[in-house]
Write an enzyme that holds these catalytic residues in place. Structure first.
Site, short mmCIF file in Angstrom:
data_model
loop_
_atom_site.label_atom_id
_atom_site.label_comp_id
_atom_site.label_asym_id
_atom_site.label_seq_id
_atom_site.Cartn_x
_atom_site.Cartn_y
_atom_site.Cartn_z
N LYS A 1 -71.28 34.90 -9.05
CA LYS A 1 -71.82 35.69 -10.17
C LYS A 1 -72.87 36.69 -9.68
O LYS A 1 -72.87 37.84 -10.08
CB LYS A 1 -72.46 34.78 -11.24
CG LYS A 1 -71.53 33.77 -11.85
CD LYS A 1 -72.19 33.00 -12.98
CE LYS A 1 -73.38 32.14 -12.55
NZ LYS A 1 -73.06 31.01 -11.67
N ARG B 1 -76.57 29.39 -20.30
CA ARG B 1 -76.20 28.21 -19.52
C ARG B 1 -75.85 27.03 -20.42
O ARG B 1 -75.50 25.98 -19.95
CB ARG B 1 -77.37 27.75 -18.66
CG ARG B 1 -77.62 28.51 -17.38
CD ARG B 1 -76.67 28.13 -16.29
NE ARG B 1 -77.18 27.78 -15.00
CZ ARG B 1 -77.58 28.61 -14.04
NH1 ARG B 1 -77.63 29.89 -14.24
NH2 ARG B 1 -77.94 28.15 -12.87
N ARG C 1 -74.99 28.88 2.13
CA ARG C 1 -75.65 30.07 1.61
C ARG C 1 -77.07 30.21 2.16
O ARG C 1 -77.79 29.22 2.27
CB ARG C 1 -75.69 29.93 0.08
CG ARG C 1 -76.04 31.18 -0.64
CD ARG C 1 -75.46 31.16 -2.01
NE ARG C 1 -76.24 30.33 -2.93
CZ ARG C 1 -76.04 30.38 -4.25
NH1 ARG C 1 -75.11 31.14 -4.77
NH2 ARG C 1 -76.77 29.62 -5.04
N ARG D 1 -82.01 27.91 -0.04
CA ARG D 1 -82.63 27.54 -1.30
C ARG D 1 -82.70 26.02 -1.40
O ARG D 1 -81.76 25.33 -1.04
CB ARG D 1 -81.78 28.08 -2.47
CG ARG D 1 -82.02 29.52 -2.78
CD ARG D 1 -81.00 30.09 -3.71
NE ARG D 1 -80.74 29.29 -4.91
CZ ARG D 1 -79.97 29.69 -5.92
NH1 ARG D 1 -79.40 30.89 -5.88
NH2 ARG D 1 -79.77 28.92 -6.97
N ARG E 1 -76.52 19.99 -9.64
CA ARG E 1 -76.25 21.27 -10.34
C ARG E 1 -74.83 21.30 -10.89
O ARG E 1 -74.59 21.83 -11.97
CB ARG E 1 -76.45 22.44 -9.37
CG ARG E 1 -77.91 22.68 -9.08
CD ARG E 1 -78.07 23.57 -7.89
NE ARG E 1 -77.75 24.95 -8.17
CZ ARG E 1 -77.47 25.84 -7.22
NH1 ARG E 1 -77.42 25.48 -5.96
NH2 ARG E 1 -77.23 27.09 -7.54
P1 AMP Z 1 -79.00 30.32 -10.34
O1 AMP Z 1 -79.56 31.23 -9.32
O2 AMP Z 1 -78.38 31.04 -11.51
O3 AMP Z 1 -78.07 29.29 -9.74
O4 AMP Z 1 -80.23 29.50 -10.97
C1 AMP Z 1 -81.05 28.66 -10.17
C2 AMP Z 1 -81.78 27.69 -11.05
O5 AMP Z 1 -82.61 28.41 -11.99
C3 AMP Z 1 -80.92 26.80 -11.93
O6 AMP Z 1 -80.44 25.66 -11.23
C4 AMP Z 1 -81.89 26.43 -13.04
O7 AMP Z 1 -82.83 25.46 -12.60
C5 AMP Z 1 -82.64 27.74 -13.23
N1 AMP Z 1 -81.96 28.60 -14.23
C6 AMP Z 1 -81.33 29.80 -14.02
N2 AMP Z 1 -80.83 30.29 -15.14
C7 AMP Z 1 -81.14 29.40 -16.12
C8 AMP Z 1 -80.88 29.32 -17.51
N3 AMP Z 1 -80.18 30.27 -18.13
N4 AMP Z 1 -81.36 28.24 -18.19
C9 AMP Z 1 -82.06 27.29 -17.57
N5 AMP Z 1 -82.31 27.27 -16.26
C10 AMP Z 1 -81.87 28.32 -15.53
#
Ligand code: AMP
Length: 216
Positions: free
Chosen positions: A14, A89, A128, A161, A172
């Site tokens: 994404k 989400r 990654r 990360r 996750r």
């Molecule tokens: P991502 O980079 O999109 O994988 O997001 C990394 C982390 O940020 C996720 O595992 C959540 O802890 C937090 N996060 C990102 N987007 C959201 C969201 N829309 N709602 C809640 N937590 C989020």
């Protein structure tokens, strides 16, 4: 002008597809993950609250995230459209997006669901690496930097990360299955979902998304 939501499990691409679409269509990519990571890095109030959830692979509470998105989408650069990456989400957030957009006199034009099987996701996430300085993404196997340790663009340090480490990946994926995957049906029922096979060459996948957008 259009608004687009990118759905898909962690590691579906994404972030990188969103970046490419953002450059093609000249509309900003709004990534809640990026906004939250920047807040953690800068130790803001939001970052301090969000960090423990993110490190465990859990969702940051809706009350925090919805507010950041509402604020971000009100900015001028989103006037001509935007790409939402990592938001919504869960169902509550999906309903919140509708409300935020209605308030701005906008609606969602495209919901693209990037499909990637679990085995492939684990391979992608565990390799990654991200630049600590500019946020550029790399992969040890699929997209390595020249020396594996430094960013090719700005020479910033590359790091893994916390939530890309093996135990957190499982957490996750569980969160994704339980809370985010139901959005697929939610949007399918509205007749708004476009599913794209996310396995294959990066450019081929971008092309599939672009074709799907332009043929609607
Ligand atoms: P991502 O980079 O999109 O994988 O997001 C990394 C982390 O940020 C996720 O595992 C959540 O802890 C937090 N996060 C990102 N987007 C959201 C969201 N829309 N709602 C809640 N937590 C989020």
């Amino acid at each position: 002008m259009f608004t687009l939501i990118l759905l898909g499990p962690p590691g579906a691409g994404k972030g990188s597809q969103g970046k490419s679409l953002s450059e093609t269509y000249k509309i900003p990519q709004v990534s809640t993950g990026d906004i939250l990571r920047a807040a953690v890095r800068d130790k803001t109030e939001l970052g301090i609250k969000a960090k423990s959830y993110m490190d465990k692979g859990e969702l940051v509470p809706d009350s925090l995230v919805v507010e950041i998105v509402a604020e971000r989408l009100r900015k001028n650069d989103c006037h001509n459209g935007f790409i939402l990456d990592g938001f919504p989400r869960n169902i509550l957030q999906a309903k919140a997006v509708e409300k935020i957009l209605a308030g701005l006199g906008k609606k969602i034009h495209y919901i693209i669901n990037i499909e990637v099987p679990r085995k492939e996701i684990i391979k992608r996430l565990s390799g990654r690496r991200v630049c600590r300085n500019c946020g550029e993404g790399y992969h040890l196997i699929f997209n390595p930097s020249v020396d594996d340790k430094r960013c090719d663009k700005c020479k910033g340090e590359l790091y893994q990360r916390e939530d890309d480490k093996e135990d957190t990946i499982e957490a996750r994926l569980k969160v994704y299955e339980e809370q985010t995957a139901p959005l697929i049906d939610f949007y399918r029922k509205k007749g708004a979902l476009i599913s794209i096979d996310g396995v294959g060459g990066f450019k081929d996948i971008t092309e599939k998304i672009v074709n799907a957008i332009e043929s609607r």
